[in-house]
Design an enzyme around this catalytic site. Structure first.
Site, PDB file in Angstrom:
ATOM      1  N   CYS A 297      33.377  11.787  -7.483  1.00 30.41           N
ATOM      2  CA  CYS A 297      32.128  11.021  -7.347  1.00 30.41           C
ATOM      3  C   CYS A 297      32.074  10.180  -6.073  1.00 30.41           C
ATOM      4  CB  CYS A 297      31.894  10.155  -8.585  1.00 30.41           C
ATOM      5  SG  CYS A 297      33.120   8.846  -8.847  1.00 30.41           S
ATOM      6  N   HIS A 345      32.495   5.151 -11.743  1.00 35.39           N
ATOM      7  CA  HIS A 345      31.627   6.282 -11.390  1.00 35.39           C
ATOM      8  C   HIS A 345      30.492   5.806 -10.492  1.00 35.39           C
ATOM      9  CE1 HIS A 345      30.122  10.341 -11.741  1.00 35.39           C
ATOM     10  NE2 HIS A 345      28.910   9.859 -11.996  1.00 35.39           N
ATOM     11  N   HIS A 357      25.080  13.448  -8.112  1.00 43.57           N
ATOM     12  CA  HIS A 357      26.449  12.949  -8.262  1.00 43.57           C
ATOM     13  C   HIS A 357      27.393  14.072  -8.628  1.00 43.57           C
ATOM     14  CE1 HIS A 357      26.378  12.229 -12.920  1.00 43.57           C
ATOM     15  NE2 HIS A 357      25.608  13.242 -12.583  1.00 43.57           N
TER      16      HIS A 357
END
Length: 385
Positions: A297, A345, A357
């Protein structure tokens, strides 16, 4: 990593996303109401479907958190290794200079041995073949004594500096060893969590996977509805700001003009970052990866903004501090959206309640609603440039 967290007053968390699960089965946490409606009875001690699903989700979450710790340890190890290499190179150069200084001292010792250790005196004068011989010897000894003193000073100085650098290099090597240990520990944690998750998934029947897929579809529909609401809210807010700007005058107009210039500059960079991220859609999530074939990420967001000429730190823990925090309602395309209390994240906002993402292992870079996992887990929104 706790030191990187931002303290927030209770109840101020903005709405957010749940990190997606496997692309194939789309396994994510199920809301409690959904769990009760889809519960599978446990038999012979076998965990229920919801228990397995929650455990898998937790394992993937833990793996992602460990991935960011791995990224931090890897970055630290890389920097420490470069420092050690620099120090060792410096020590080698200083050792060479020290050897040269030692050789110079040796040449003086040899010269003294050949000419006599003591300085010429009256007896030497009387024994000299001529006054000129005495004068020449005196000048030689005087010259040797002065140069020798300088050589000794240089040697002592270089020896002290070399010892200091050697001690510094030794300490850095110890730190590097510790960093490598942290790196290996984080790597092992990620691998263990992923292995445990795969084992649990392998025990699910086709029927159970189908049930989870149905639950996930409903969650996606809800996430899409929430994204549409956010898009409408942002559009209304933008319209109100434009109307307010058009009726302003004087200093207010000047301020609005300056803000527009700033927004325009940011929008240009954001377009480049989003274009890069969009081109990565379909590439696999691989923990610790920074491209070009795969990403995690924070590796994706770092690479995307790098394409726009903006250098972001490697980890989510540092990226969250690399810009200006804004509310979700004020989020603009290009902003970074962080998730979970441990900030493990991050996604790249592209507008209309959507983001790009790299979800987690087993999934691929994709575009989806920022509300994929519900509104409770978004940590913050940051504008990086």
């Amino acid at each position: 990593m706790a030191s990187h967290r931002k303290s927030r007053p209770a109840g101020t968390r903005v709405a957010g996303i749940r990190t997606p699960a496997l692309a194939t089965a789309a396994l994510t946490s199920v809301a409690l109401l959904s769990q009760s409606a889809n519960a599978a009875p446990a038999a012979d001690g076998k965990p229920s479907l919801e228990e397995v699903e929650k455990k898998v989700d937790d394992l993937y979450r833990q793996a992602e958190s460990a991935t960011e710790k791995y990224n931090a340890a890897k970055e630290k190890t890389s920097k420490q290794r470069k420092r050690v290499d620099t120090l060792l190179d410096d020590v080698a150069k200083r050792t060479q200079k020290l050897n040269e200084a030692r050789e110079e001292l040796g040449s003086f010792a040899a010269a003294q041995y050949r000419t006599g250790a003591a300085a010429p005196d009256t007896a030497t004068f009387l024994l000299a073949d001529s006054p000129q011989d005495y004068f020449d010897q005196t000048q030689l000894m005087s010259r040797l004594t002065g140069r020798q003193k300088q050589a000794v000073d240089d040697y002592v100085t270089e020896q002290s500096a070399t010892m200091k650098k050697r001690q510094e290099a030794t300490k850095s090597l110890e730190t590097l060893t510790e960093s490598q240990g942290d790196l290996q520990a984080a790597k092992s944690t990620v691998q263990k969590k992923l292995s445990d998750a795969r084992q649990l998934l392998s025990k699910l029947t086709a029927e159970e996977k189908a049930r989870l897929a149905a639950i996930e579809k409903k969650k996606q529909e809800e996430a899409a509805r929430q994204a549409a609401e956010l898009a409408a809210q942002q559009a209304a807010q933008q319209k109100a700001q434009e109307q307010s700007g058009s009726t302003s005058s004087g200093s207010t107009s000047t301020s609005t003009s300056g803000s527009s210039t700033t927004d325009s500059s940011y929008a240009t960079k954001a377009e480049k970052a989003i274009a890069f991220a969009r081109a990565q859609i379909g590439k696999p999530y691989v923990w610790g990866a920074t491209g070009p074939g795969s990403y995690d990420c924070s590796g994706l967001t770092q690479a995307a903004w790098k394409a726009a000429g903006v250098a972001l730190p490697r980890t989510t823990y540092d990226q969250v501090n690399a810009g200006t925090t804004v509310s979700l309602a004020d989020a603009q395309p290009g902003d970074l959206i962080f998730f979970y209390d441990d900030i493990s994240h991050v996604g790249l906002y592209i507008g209309n309640g959507m983001m790009i993402h790299a979800p987690k292992p087993g999934a691929y870079v994709r575009e989806e609603s920022v509300y994929y996992g519900g509104a409770s887990i978004i940590h913050s929104v940051v504008r990086p440039a």
